[in-house]
Scaffold this motif. Structure first.
Motif, PDB file in Angstrom:
ATOM      1  N   LEU A 185      -4.231  11.577  -7.500  1.00 49.31           N
ATOM      2  CA  LEU A 185      -2.787  11.624  -7.693  1.00 49.31           C
ATOM      3  C   LEU A 185      -2.163  10.231  -7.642  1.00 49.31           C
ATOM      4  N   PRO A 186      -1.109  10.006  -8.446  1.00 47.61           N
ATOM      5  CA  PRO A 186      -0.467   8.688  -8.493  1.00 47.61           C
ATOM      6  C   PRO A 186       0.471   8.478  -7.313  1.00 47.61           C
ATOM      7  N   PHE A 187       0.878   7.234  -7.121  1.00 53.27           N
ATOM      8  CA  PHE A 187       1.852   6.908  -6.091  1.00 53.27           C
ATOM      9  C   PHE A 187       2.685   5.724  -6.582  1.00 53.27           C
ATOM     10  N   PRO A 188       3.905   5.572  -6.062  1.00 48.51           N
ATOM     11  CA  PRO A 188       4.727   4.425  -6.470  1.00 48.51           C
ATOM     12  C   PRO A 188       4.082   3.115  -6.022  1.00 48.51           C
ATOM     13  N   ARG A 189       3.958   2.179  -6.927  1.00 47.06           N
ATOM     14  CA  ARG A 189       3.359   0.884  -6.612  1.00 47.06           C
ATOM     15  C   ARG A 189       4.420  -0.015  -5.978  1.00 47.06           C
ATOM     16  N   THR A 190       4.602   0.162  -4.692  1.00 50.74           N
ATOM     17  CA  THR A 190       5.545  -0.642  -3.919  1.00 50.74           C
ATOM     18  C   THR A 190       4.767  -1.627  -3.048  1.00 50.74           C
ATOM     19  N   THR A 191       5.476  -2.567  -2.446  1.00 47.90           N
ATOM     20  CA  THR A 191       4.814  -3.505  -1.542  1.00 47.90           C
ATOM     21  C   THR A 191       4.252  -2.781  -0.330  1.00 47.90           C
ATOM     22  N   ALA A 192       4.969  -1.765   0.158  1.00 44.45           N
ATOM     23  CA  ALA A 192       4.453  -0.981   1.279  1.00 44.45           C
ATOM     24  C   ALA A 192       3.160  -0.271   0.900  1.00 44.45           C
ATOM     25  N   ALA A 193       3.102   0.272  -0.318  1.00 43.12           N
ATOM     26  CA  ALA A 193       1.883   0.939  -0.781  1.00 43.12           C
ATOM     27  C   ALA A 193       0.745  -0.061  -0.935  1.00 43.12           C
ATOM     28  N   LEU A 194       1.064  -1.257  -1.411  1.00 43.97           N
ATOM     29  CA  LEU A 194       0.054  -2.302  -1.545  1.00 43.97           C
ATOM     30  C   LEU A 194      -0.530  -2.670  -0.186  1.00 43.97           C
ATOM     31  N   GLN A 195       0.322  -2.851   0.797  1.00 43.06           N
ATOM     32  CA  GLN A 195      -0.143  -3.201   2.140  1.00 43.06           C
ATOM     33  C   GLN A 195      -1.008  -2.084   2.723  1.00 43.06           C
ATOM     34  N   ARG A 196      -0.556  -0.840   2.536  1.00 40.44           N
ATOM     35  CA  ARG A 196      -1.307   0.301   3.055  1.00 40.44           C
ATOM     36  C   ARG A 196      -2.674   0.415   2.399  1.00 40.44           C
ATOM     37  N   MET A 197      -2.716   0.260   1.086  1.00 39.46           N
ATOM     38  CA  MET A 197      -3.992   0.406   0.397  1.00 39.46           C
ATOM     39  C   MET A 197      -4.921  -0.746   0.734  1.00 39.46           C
ATOM     40  N   ALA A 198      -4.391  -1.933   0.911  1.00 36.37           N
ATOM     41  CA  ALA A 198      -5.240  -3.061   1.299  1.00 36.37           C
ATOM     42  C   ALA A 198      -5.881  -2.805   2.660  1.00 36.37           C
ATOM     43  N   VAL A 199      -5.129  -2.232   3.582  1.00 33.02           N
ATOM     44  CA  VAL A 199      -5.689  -1.889   4.892  1.00 33.02           C
ATOM     45  C   VAL A 199      -6.807  -0.864   4.734  1.00 33.02           C
ATOM     46  N   HIS A 200      -6.579   0.146   3.892  1.00 34.60           N
ATOM     47  CA  HIS A 200      -7.593   1.187   3.680  1.00 34.60           C
ATOM     48  C   HIS A 200      -8.847   0.620   3.020  1.00 34.60           C
ATOM     49  N   ILE A 201      -8.680  -0.273   2.069  1.00 30.81           N
ATOM     50  CA  ILE A 201      -9.843  -0.886   1.426  1.00 30.81           C
ATOM     51  C   ILE A 201     -10.614  -1.736   2.430  1.00 30.81           C
TER      52      ILE A 201
ATOM     53  N   GLU B 199      -3.593  -8.319  -6.837  1.00 26.69           N
ATOM     54  CA  GLU B 199      -3.248  -8.641  -5.455  1.00 26.69           C
ATOM     55  C   GLU B 199      -4.186  -7.934  -4.477  1.00 26.69           C
ATOM     56  N   LEU B 200      -4.608  -6.708  -4.806  1.00 20.43           N
ATOM     57  CA  LEU B 200      -5.605  -6.036  -3.971  1.00 20.43           C
ATOM     58  C   LEU B 200      -6.906  -6.847  -3.928  1.00 20.43           C
ATOM     59  N   VAL B 201      -7.308  -7.365  -5.068  1.00 18.19           N
ATOM     60  CA  VAL B 201      -8.513  -8.202  -5.122  1.00 18.19           C
ATOM     61  C   VAL B 201      -8.336  -9.423  -4.246  1.00 18.19           C
ATOM     62  N   ARG B 202      -7.176 -10.069  -4.347  1.00 19.49           N
ATOM     63  CA  ARG B 202      -6.942 -11.290  -3.580  1.00 19.49           C
ATOM     64  C   ARG B 202      -6.940 -11.022  -2.080  1.00 19.49           C
ATOM     65  N   ARG B 203      -6.349  -9.901  -1.677  1.00 21.55           N
ATOM     66  CA  ARG B 203      -6.215  -9.621  -0.245  1.00 21.55           C
ATOM     67  C   ARG B 203      -7.492  -9.089   0.387  1.00 21.55           C
ATOM     68  N   THR B 204      -8.288  -8.351  -0.358  1.00 25.15           N
ATOM     69  CA  THR B 204      -9.413  -7.626   0.244  1.00 25.15           C
ATOM     70  C   THR B 204     -10.784  -8.100  -0.210  1.00 25.15           C
ATOM     71  N   GLY B 205     -10.836  -8.831  -1.325  1.00 30.85           N
ATOM     72  CA  GLY B 205     -12.135  -9.213  -1.868  1.00 30.85           C
ATOM     73  C   GLY B 205     -12.820  -8.104  -2.627  1.00 30.85           C
ATOM     74  N   CYS B 206     -12.146  -6.965  -2.836  1.00 31.39           N
ATOM     75  CA  CYS B 206     -12.738  -5.889  -3.633  1.00 31.39           C
ATOM     76  C   CYS B 206     -12.873  -6.349  -5.077  1.00 31.39           C
ATOM     77  N   SER B 207     -13.680  -5.626  -5.843  1.00 34.93           N
ATOM     78  CA  SER B 207     -13.748  -5.851  -7.281  1.00 34.93           C
ATOM     79  C   SER B 207     -13.029  -4.702  -7.984  1.00 34.93           C
TER      80      SER B 207
END
Length: 279
Positions: free
Chosen positions: A109-125, A160-168
């Motif tokens: 399911l999709p979610f709004p791409r907000t800064t809060a969502a970015l921070q949350r997903m980076a933590v999860h990754i 930005e997820l790549v930059r913050r987490t090192g994921c590919s």
């Protein structure tokens, strides 16, 4: 591109014998780990037999990395156990959520791409990568409707997820085509902005038209051959960024192994052409 990985196929139970016996160079197979997160049994033994002959990719569909809730740590530990057991070449998940209040939904399911969502997903990754002891790849989604609350462009969000987490990143070309048609943007323009330096894997799949709306709404169904438009995008992409491990993804109306092999051969020709140009 890794010399060990060229073009892979989704692995289905009816193809286990063909998969084990095939010896093509660069061949690899991808499965959804949720189907194998058990302590034993015939399906896990089959998968281990395939792993003895070929590289594997684990393509998760239920970590709910984009969800608002904390990750399911028991689920994550089961995934980590499977990763340790199989030592897959690739592990990937989605830019999506699929769990709410302990209930899993059979959709990404999709979610709004907000800064809060970015921070949350980076933590999860980060949490996932720390538990697995390796980096994972994140797949771009298919879209079916506009979400007004987006504050990040998708390609910037992924970069930005790549930059913050090192994921590919796992770049699904069919998802790009489906989303472009459904939301009215240019697929080639999207790919031109995509952070391709971080792409560790490419997916190719089929789609279908909605039974009611027809071509006005494409569905990422994975139950048809790869469409000509997707092949064209893929060829242009690989010519631009060079070869990457590529999967022919098929989850419904699964054909004979030889039919999937024909699609694999088409992708192989694209990869080899790019390798020759690079050489």
């Amino acid at each position: 591109m890794s010399p060990e990985l060229s073009t892979g196929l989704s692995l289905k139970p009816q193809h286990f014998d063909a998969a084990i016996s095939c010896r093509a160079a660069g061949l690899w197979f991808e499965v959804h780990p949720e189907n194998y997160m058990v302590d034993g049994g015939p399906r896990l033994r089959w998968l281990e037999a395939v792993r003895a002959e070929h590289a594997l990719s684990l393509h998760g569909v239920s970590l709910s990395l984009g969800g608002e809730e904390p990750l399911d740590t028991a689920h994550l530990q089961r995934l980590a156990h499977l990763v340790q057991r199989l030592q897959p070449a690739l592990v990937s998940e989605h830019l999506a959520w699929s769990r709410w209040e302990g209930v899993y939904f059979p959709d990404l399911l999709p979610f709004p791409r907000t800064t809060a969502a970015l921070q949350r997903m980076a933590v999860h990754i980060d949490q996932t990568q720390n538990v697995l002891g390796r980096h994972i790849a994140i797949e771009n989604p298919s879209h079916y409707l506009h979400i007004a609350q987006h504050t990040w462009d998708e390609t910037d969000f992924l970069a930005e997820l790549v930059r913050r987490t090192g994921c590919s990143l796992l770049l699904d070309v069919n998802n790009v085509h489906v989303s472009a048609r459904n939301l009215g943007f240019g697929a080639s323009d999207y790919l031109a902005r995509f952070p391709c330096h971080a792409v560790s894997e490419i997916h190719l799949a089929g789609h279908t038209a909605d039974p009611t709306l027809g071509e006005a709404l494409l569905v990422d169904s994975h139950d048809t051959p790869v469409a000509p438009q997707v092949w064209a995008l893929y060829k242009d992409l690989v010519a631009k960024i060079g070869p990457r491990p590529t999967l022919i993804e098929r989850d419904g109306n699964v054909p004979a192994f030889d039919d999937l092999w024909n699609e694999r051969s088409q992708a192989e020709r694209v990869l080899r052409s790019a390798q020759q140009v690079a050489a």
